[in-house]
Motif scaffolding. Structure first.
Motif, PDB file in Angstrom:
ATOM      1  N   SER B 588       0.833  -1.192   0.000  1.00 14.95           N
ATOM      2  CA  SER B 588       0.000   0.000   0.000  1.00 14.95           C
ATOM      3  C   SER B 588       0.872   1.247   0.000  1.00 14.95           C
ATOM      4  O   SER B 588       0.414   2.315  -0.386  1.00 14.95           O
ATOM      5  CB  SER B 588      -0.971  -0.013   1.172  1.00 14.95           C
ATOM      6  OG  SER B 588      -0.353   0.405   2.332  1.00 14.95           O
ATOM      7  N   GLN B 591       1.099   2.569  -3.368  1.00  9.48           N
ATOM      8  CA  GLN B 591      -0.071   3.300  -3.850  1.00  9.48           C
ATOM      9  C   GLN B 591       0.023   4.735  -3.361  1.00  9.48           C
ATOM     10  O   GLN B 591      -0.749   5.180  -2.524  1.00  9.48           O
ATOM     11  CB  GLN B 591      -1.350   2.629  -3.342  1.00  9.48           C
ATOM     12  CG  GLN B 591      -1.519   1.207  -3.824  1.00  9.48           C
ATOM     13  CD  GLN B 591      -1.769   1.154  -5.313  1.00  9.48           C
ATOM     14  OE1 GLN B 591      -2.679   1.779  -5.819  1.00  9.48           O
ATOM     15  NE2 GLN B 591      -0.945   0.408  -6.032  1.00  9.48           N
ATOM     16  N   SER B 592       0.987   5.469  -3.904  1.00 13.99           N
ATOM     17  CA  SER B 592       1.253   6.804  -3.381  1.00 13.99           C
ATOM     18  C   SER B 592       0.285   7.826  -3.943  1.00 13.99           C
ATOM     19  O   SER B 592       0.218   8.947  -3.474  1.00 13.99           O
ATOM     20  CB  SER B 592       2.673   7.205  -3.745  1.00 13.99           C
ATOM     21  OG  SER B 592       2.821   7.095  -5.137  1.00 13.99           O
ATOM     22  N   GLY B 593      -0.439   7.439  -4.961  1.00 11.86           N
ATOM     23  CA  GLY B 593      -1.313   8.406  -5.609  1.00 11.86           C
ATOM     24  C   GLY B 593      -0.566   9.231  -6.633  1.00 11.86           C
ATOM     25  O   GLY B 593      -1.156  10.064  -7.319  1.00 11.86           O
ATOM     26  N   ILE B 594       0.764   9.051  -6.736  1.00 11.61           N
ATOM     27  CA  ILE B 594       1.546   9.803  -7.722  1.00 11.61           C
ATOM     28  C   ILE B 594       1.590   8.982  -9.000  1.00 11.61           C
ATOM     29  O   ILE B 594       2.158   7.896  -9.042  1.00 11.61           O
ATOM     30  CB  ILE B 594       2.956  10.082  -7.186  1.00 11.61           C
ATOM     31  CG1 ILE B 594       2.819  10.950  -5.932  1.00 11.61           C
ATOM     32  CG2 ILE B 594       3.810  10.768  -8.233  1.00 11.61           C
ATOM     33  CD1 ILE B 594       4.091  11.114  -5.184  1.00 11.61           C
ATOM     34  N   LEU B 595       0.995   9.558 -10.032  1.00  4.25           N
ATOM     35  CA  LEU B 595       0.764   8.824 -11.262  1.00  4.25           C
ATOM     36  C   LEU B 595       2.059   8.299 -11.868  1.00  4.25           C
ATOM     37  O   LEU B 595       2.131   7.180 -12.376  1.00  4.25           O
ATOM     38  CB  LEU B 595       0.073   9.761 -12.242  1.00  4.25           C
ATOM     39  CG  LEU B 595      -0.736   9.122 -13.356  1.00  4.25           C
ATOM     40  CD1 LEU B 595      -1.793   8.225 -12.767  1.00  4.25           C
ATOM     41  CD2 LEU B 595      -1.365  10.195 -14.221  1.00  4.25           C
ATOM     42  N   ARG B 596       3.118   9.127 -11.782  1.00  9.06           N
ATOM     43  CA  ARG B 596       4.355   8.770 -12.480  1.00  9.06           C
ATOM     44  C   ARG B 596       4.967   7.497 -11.906  1.00  9.06           C
ATOM     45  O   ARG B 596       5.620   6.736 -12.602  1.00  9.06           O
ATOM     46  CB  ARG B 596       5.343   9.921 -12.395  1.00  9.06           C
ATOM     47  CG  ARG B 596       4.845  11.116 -13.191  1.00  9.06           C
ATOM     48  CD  ARG B 596       5.733  12.300 -13.011  1.00  9.06           C
ATOM     49  NE  ARG B 596       5.873  12.602 -11.603  1.00  9.06           N
ATOM     50  CZ  ARG B 596       6.999  13.043 -11.068  1.00  9.06           C
ATOM     51  NH1 ARG B 596       8.061  13.199 -11.800  1.00  9.06           N
ATOM     52  NH2 ARG B 596       7.043  13.319  -9.787  1.00  9.06           N
TER      53      ARG B 596
ATOM     54  N   ASP C  94       1.114  15.524  -9.215  1.00 11.68           N
ATOM     55  CA  ASP C  94       1.437  15.020  -7.876  1.00 11.68           C
ATOM     56  C   ASP C  94       0.510  15.603  -6.824  1.00 11.68           C
ATOM     57  O   ASP C  94       0.344  15.041  -5.746  1.00 11.68           O
ATOM     58  CB  ASP C  94       2.889  15.355  -7.519  1.00 11.68           C
ATOM     59  CG  ASP C  94       3.857  14.559  -8.368  1.00 11.68           C
ATOM     60  OD1 ASP C  94       3.369  13.815  -9.234  1.00 11.68           O
ATOM     61  OD2 ASP C  94       5.069  14.683  -8.157  1.00 11.68           O
ATOM     62  N   SER C  97      -2.947  13.492  -5.587  1.00 13.67           N
ATOM     63  CA  SER C  97      -2.580  12.157  -5.065  1.00 13.67           C
ATOM     64  C   SER C  97      -3.241  11.922  -3.726  1.00 13.67           C
ATOM     65  O   SER C  97      -2.702  11.288  -2.849  1.00 13.67           O
ATOM     66  CB  SER C  97      -1.058  12.071  -4.922  1.00 13.67           C
ATOM     67  OG  SER C  97      -0.636  13.036  -3.996  1.00 13.67           O
ATOM     68  N   ARG C 100      -4.474   8.034  -2.027  1.00 12.83           N
ATOM     69  CA  ARG C 100      -3.436   7.013  -1.921  1.00 12.83           C
ATOM     70  C   ARG C 100      -3.964   5.821  -1.132  1.00 12.83           C
ATOM     71  O   ARG C 100      -4.883   5.932  -0.341  1.00 12.83           O
ATOM     72  CB  ARG C 100      -2.181   7.591  -1.279  1.00 12.83           C
ATOM     73  CG  ARG C 100      -2.341   8.100   0.127  1.00 12.83           C
ATOM     74  CD  ARG C 100      -0.986   8.351   0.714  1.00 12.83           C
ATOM     75  NE  ARG C 100      -0.258   9.384  -0.020  1.00 12.83           N
ATOM     76  CZ  ARG C 100      -0.275  10.676   0.305  1.00 12.83           C
ATOM     77  NH1 ARG C 100      -1.010  11.078   1.316  1.00 12.83           N
ATOM     78  NH2 ARG C 100       0.417  11.554  -0.360  1.00 12.83           N
ATOM     79  N   GLY C 101      -3.338   4.659  -1.376  1.00 15.78           N
ATOM     80  CA  GLY C 101      -3.855   3.412  -0.802  1.00 15.78           C
ATOM     81  C   GLY C 101      -3.681   3.312   0.683  1.00 15.78           C
ATOM     82  O   GLY C 101      -2.904   4.003   1.268  1.00 15.78           O
TER      83      GLY C 101
END
Lengths: 175, 620, 101
Positions: B588, B591-596, C94, C97, C100-101
């Protein structure tokens, strides 16, 4: 392959390089149009003149113009370009570039495996394309039509200017 | 006879009613239901017994319904009435009824009157199911049922932690034997394919020759179960502590009925023991040693109930000795007389204890001959029977038969004879000591209220039975009457005597008589005599079995439990969970949320897959 | 050594990888959209080259589907970018984001 391919290929690669290194979006988009036009030339070289025309009309003409209008609409000033300049440091780009070049090397290695017979360019005329599009691929054409319809509806729905409603998670973080 | 299902059903129904209606029906209602259910069961037993005797059948089986039915394997809810189960059923219901009546007086002031009677009824029902069950599973059901009830009743006054501990001890120690018995049942199912008593015994004789290892193993495991329930060596330690329960419980469970379940089991499966002589010899040896050890312990106890508890162990030792030498009917005879006189003694002791305001120490009694003459009379009769006072007591006839057969029967030898005679001597000695301490000498505690008629009536009836029950079976030398042996002969094989005849029997009787007299005299003389303190303490604690078990089993177990407090085995699973959780955290985190980063992951994957392809397909 | 097909495919590969690099190093979300376009275009080129190699119309058919898909993708993608810009007042991917999980 004649010189037309090499020249057009070199222009395509160079202009794409320019695209990915520009800070200003407008400059990048103009270079991308150049890249698309040179790719259209390559299409022509590969015996697909109709596709070359579509590339120019749809890609360079419609899609890129859409993006350009969009950028103009957002009115992104020099600040955005400054952000880009700030973000694009060697520390950021060197790692991914090397990784992608490794990928490229592997691709080229695989492409260059001897395949037996040397292929020559065989022109496929647009009629054959049309016959097969509305023959065996009619279902796919219908699906593509539905996709475009969904794209239109989705774009209208998402792009509507409405009263700003923050998502509840975002709202909390902005407090 | 078609009503025999009522015999176990009535006490169960009584228990159910008492549980559901307690607190709503008052003491009178509880008394009526509690005593009534057992009383009617006793009446049904008598009627059914008379019918059975008139019909001349060897056994009557009543099929109620199919209990378990898996393919061809069937266990029915079947009740079996034959000579053996009739004797037991009669004793259980009749003595049980008398004890219930007595309890209404004894427990009159107890706030948990209804709970007491519910448990007692449940116990009687379970015990009846045990002896009436036509298959071993039903027998086992009743077996565990009485185990549960004994737990409930020993710990009846649960507010005292010591009582709870005694209840747990009884439950756990008997569980050791029960486990052995369960394994024996599994083996029987495996080999004979049935648990139905008749089928099992018949198949056993077809399957195994005498001394076959399988049947010996089964017999030994059954013996293990019997030893646990009947408080024989080495599982005898729970019975003295079981005296923590109310006295009627001690009379019902720990003297008259439950502890004789082991005797019943061995008698019932006699065919298996006949097939395995070594197991049968073990039964005799266990009985002989137990009767001596328990007798010695009884001699030094100060608590009147513990004296009786040890004497119970000792008397059941006699029964085991009889079973072991092949004198099946003698064991059943002794069971019957013992049930009468031991119930009488316990109830008498209960009357004394109540009269002295719950004083159980014999050294604080004394001189009760004058203040409680009725109790003295019945207690004397009971004691005489226990001590086997010749010619007038039932105990004499039943014990005399065992003493004689211990030497004379096919499986008997001189050692058993000696043990039996010595046991008779010790029994007489501790009985005399008890009588002298309680009823003679100076009065040390004042009698504060005398037992009422509701308590005395059962005592008188039991006193009469203790005397008369012996006359249904008279030895060769004195009239030779064999009513009971004849009655049970369809179920139990007759005894084969080989080692000597009437002369030996005369000798044994004379010896017993002499020893009883000597023991009484000695007890009188030794009453005040000093006794080595260490030895006395050792005997009083039942030969140190408790301490030995404590060191051998309880402490290691407690230590293991302490080591395993955090559950060592579970560590594997919690570890698995922890590793999974760790992986989850790691995953998890990506799953940083950073698309790159996601794109980076895709690129890495592509590179790796292409590398593998190149390496496998093209690398030379 | 290199025949026509290989040359075309290598060019497509180079263009694709350039798009990929751009995707990885850019934070501006419009640039990321353009990178996707570059990669789609490169894929289309590969199809055209394959069509020329085999003389079959299927390659060109695929390119037309890619074209249609790119058009739909751009229109929806731009609408999404518009929403993000309205919500976050930035085009930095960024920043988006939060899930996030």
């Amino acid at each position: 392959m004649g010189p037309a391919f090499y020249i057009a290929g070199a222009v395509a690669v160079l202009s794409t390089l320019m695209v990915i290194t520009r800070y200003n979006i407008m400059h990048a988009l103009l270079y991308f149009i150049v890249s698309l036009l040179s790719v259209a030339v390559i299409f022509y070289v590969y015996g697909a003149p109709f596709m070359a025309a579509l590339e120019v009309i749809v890609y360079a003409g419609a899609i890129m113009v859409l993006i350009i209008f969009f950028v103009m609409m957002l009115n992104l000033g020099p600040q955005t370009a400054g952000d880009e300049a700030r973000w694009l440091t060697p520390r950021i780009w060197i790692g991914p570039s090397i990784l992608c070049l490794v990928l490229l090397a592997e691709l080229v290695y695989l492409i260059l495996q001897p395949t037996g017979q040397a292929g020559d360019v065989i022109t496929v005329d647009p009629k054959a394309v049309g016959m097969s599009l509305f023959g065996p691929y009619i279902l796919a054409v219908e699906l593509a039509g539905m996709l475009l319809m969904a794209g239109i509806v989705g774009a209208y729905h998402l792009g509507r200017q409405k009263k700003k409603i923050l998502h509840r998670f975002l709202e909390r973080t902005t407090e | 006879m078609q009503w025999i299902y009522l015999i176990p059903a009535l006490p169960f129904l009584g228990a159910l009613l008492l549980v559901l209606a307690s607190g709503r029906i008052g003491k009178t209602g509880v008394t009526l239901i509690g005593c009534g259910s057992v009383g009617i069961a006793a009446l049904v037993t008598i009627v059914a017994g008379l019918q059975f005797m008139n019909s001349g059948q060897a056994g009557y089986v009543q099929h109620l319904w199919d209990w378990v039915s898996i393919g061809t394997f069937r266990i029915g809810m079947d009740l079996r009435l034959d000579a053996l189960s009739l004797v037991f059923t009669f004793v259980i219901t009749f003595v049980g009824f008398l004890i219930h009546v007595y309890s209404t007086g004894y427990m009159a002031d107890d706030p948990d009157f209804a709970r007491f009677f519910a448990c007692m009824n449940l116990f009687v029902g379970a015990m009846l199911l045990l002896v009436l069950g036509d298959n071993l599973l039903l027998l086992y059901f009743g077996w565990e049922g009485v185990g549960l009830c004994s737990y409930l009743l020993i710990g009846f006054w649960y507010k005292d932690p010591a009582n709870g501990a005694a209840a747990r001890k009884a439950f756990i120690v008997t569980r050791v034997g029960d486990t052995a018995m369960a394994i024996a049942l599994f083996l029987l199912v495996q080999h004979t394919g049935s648990l139905q008593l008749g089928t099992v015994l018949a198949r056993a004789q077809e399957l195994w020759t005498t001394g076959d290892p399988t049947v010996v193993l089964i017999a030994f495991l059954l013996l293990g179960g019997a030893v646990g329930k009947s408080a024989q060596l080495p599982l005898q330690t729970w019975l003295p502590d079981a005296m923590a329960g109310p006295t009627p419980v001690s009379a019902l469970i720990h003297a008259a009925t439950m502890v004789t379940a082991g005797v019943y089991l061995i008698a019932r499966t006699n065919a298996l023991f006949v097939l395995s002589p070594s197991a049968q010899a073990a039964v005799a040896i266990v009985g002989a040693i137990t009767l001596l050890l328990a007798g010695c312990s009884a001699f030094v106890q100060t608590d009147i109930k513990r004296v009786l508890a040890y004497s119970t162990i000792s008397q059941i030792g006699y029964m085991f000795l009889a079973l072991g030498v092949g004198a099946w009917s003698a064991a059943i005879f002794h069971f019957m007389t013992h049930a009468f006189f031991k119930a009488l003694l316990f109830l008498g002791a209960g009357a004394i204890i109540v009269a002295l305001h719950h004083e159980q120490d014999m050294f604080k009694m004394g001189g009760l001959r004058k203040s409680l003459p009725g109790v003295f009379l019945v207690f004397l009769i009971g004691s005489a029977s226990l001590a086997a006072l010749p010619f007038v007591t039932s105990g004499f006839y039943s014990k005399d038969q065992i003493v004689w057969l211990a030497g004379a029967a096919a499986g008997g030898n001189a050692f058993y004879s000696l043990a039996a005679v010595l046991g008779a001597f010790i029994t007489a000695a501790y009985t005399a000591r008890m009588i002298f301490l309680v009823f003679f000498g100076q009065e040390k505690t004042h009698v504060h209220h005398k037992p009422g008629p509701v308590m005395m009536a059962p005592l008188y009836i039991l006193a009469v039975l203790s005397t008369l029950a012996g006359f249904i079976e008279l030895p060769h030398t004195l009239g030779h009457l064999t009513l009971l042996s004849d009655f049970v002969s369809p179920v139990l094989p007759g005894v084969v005597t080989v080692h000597g005849g009437v002369a030996l029997e005369w000798g044994m009787q004379a010896l017993t008589l002499g020893l009883v007299a000597l023991a009484t005299w000695l007890a009188w003389r030794l009453l005040a005599a000093p006794f080595p303190d260490g030895l006395k303490q050792f005997l009083k604690n039942g030969w140190g079995f408790d301490d030995a078990y404590n060191v051998m089993f309880v402490q290691p177990f407690v230590k293991l439990a302490k080591i395993n407090r955090r559950d060592v085995i579970d560590k594997i699973y919690t570890g698995l969970a922890a590793v999974t959780r760790g992986f989850h955290r790691a995953m998890s985190a990506t799953q940083s949320g950073i698309l790159r980063w996601y794109v980076m992951g895709i690129v890495m994957g592509a590179v790796i897959i292409l590398s593998v392809i190149i390496w496998r397909e093209y690398a030379v | 050594m290199m025949n026509t097909t290989m040359e075309g495919l290598v060019l497509a590969g180079i263009l694709f990888v350039l798009g990929l690099i751009s995707m990885l190093i850019r934070r501006n979300i419009i640039f990321m959209l353009i990178s996707v376009e570059i990669m789609l275009n490169a894929a289309g080129l590969a199809f055209i080259v394959a069509a020329a190699r085999w003389g079959q119309p299927e390659g060109q058919v695929m390119f037309m589907f890619i074209l249609a898909m790119a058009a739909a993708e751009v229109s929806v993608g731009l609408a999404l970018i518009l929403q993000i810009y309205h919500q976050l007042k930035t085009l930095d991917s960024d920043e988006a984001s939060k899930m996030r999980g």
